[in-house]
Design a protein around this motif. Sequence first.
Motif, mmCIF file in Angstrom:
data_model
loop_
_atom_site.group_PDB
_atom_site.id
_atom_site.type_symbol
_atom_site.label_atom_id
_atom_site.label_comp_id
_atom_site.label_asym_id
_atom_site.label_seq_id
_atom_site.Cartn_x
_atom_site.Cartn_y
_atom_site.Cartn_z
ATOM 1 N N ARG A 188 0.822 -1.209 0.000
ATOM 2 C CA ARG A 188 0.000 0.000 0.000
ATOM 3 C C ARG A 188 0.859 1.262 0.000
ATOM 4 O O ARG A 188 0.342 2.360 0.167
ATOM 5 N N PRO B 136 -1.739 3.601 -4.082
ATOM 6 C CA PRO B 136 -1.233 3.428 -2.710
ATOM 7 C C PRO B 136 -1.960 4.331 -1.719
ATOM 8 O O PRO B 136 -2.539 5.357 -2.095
ATOM 9 N N ASP B 137 -1.907 3.959 -0.450
ATOM 10 C CA ASP B 137 -2.472 4.772 0.624
ATOM 11 C C ASP B 137 -1.419 5.695 1.233
ATOM 12 O O ASP B 137 -1.759 6.604 1.994
#
Length: 332
Positions: free
Chosen positions: A75, A149-150
């Motif tokens: 992530r 992605p986070d």
Amino acid sequence: MDAIRTSDLTKTYGAKRAVDNVSLHVGAGEIYGFVGRNGAGKSTVMKMLAGLVLPTAGEIEVLGERQAPGSTSRRLGALIENPGVHPGLSGLDNVMVRALALGVPQARVASMDALEIVGLAPVAKKLVKTYSLGMKQRLGLALALVGSPDLLLLDEPFNGLDPQAVREVRTTIVNLARARSLTVFVSSHVLDQLERMVTRYGVIRDGHLVREMSAAEVDAECADYLSIRAATPQLALAKLQEAFPTARFSVMEDDAIRAEGEVSAEDAGRALSEAGIPVTELFVHERDIEELFVGLMGADLAMLGCDSAAWPQATNANRPRGFAGKGGGQDA
């Protein structure tokens, strides 16, 4: 939940501690500006977060998950130092390689979306060896965005960009953070750009994390204020509070009085003079974000006209509207 949390993160190379017991706290959704001089340890910290360098000691948590040494979260997207691109491939092919390696569905569509976000869609099919340095930097950002992605790690993302491109990349980062609730951990020497986007700062100096502060705290420390030094600080403080009840006064660690609000240097000097309190120093202290961070990073403050021993209290570096003398009086 913190997006990034490190505990006593350390990296040594032989006898040198490049990173020394760094404990970071980056909240989810923050744009965190990581500031430090060249060689302070910024890139080393980011490489350890991305799993590119093994820590000597300490722990790393990314998005609530503890990371094993040398591993990273799927992530997380990263652009650290120079973008890892193949000059003999097109921009689109470079991004697709990354997308396929991550197992992203509809890799071509996802890659074109990432290139569109960074403004490279019109040159997606051109070979990277024909790209300018700024275009390669934006391609690196596109690589970091593949896979949605986070958390983004961006190491000097404005390198090689002209002013227009810097603005576009900055706007892109801010919009992504807001629209996707994305956490961004960004290092940069371009302080005026960080000031426009960052919600929290961390300052690293010689491998040590010297301070973390919110953007609001930075604004408060950079605000102008009136600095007054008198022979009897407590008596002077009482007199000033009586004369200017709507202003805010406090005594700093060096016994100088800090005044904020509706009080001018001339009025304060006159009030103390009429009360028979000798004034030894009176000036409007002006401090900008560059001065604040240069001091925290440990640069040679003599170049700024500052006394490093007095940092981070008020300095006499800037006195364009001030006065220094005996017994009060007019601006020098």
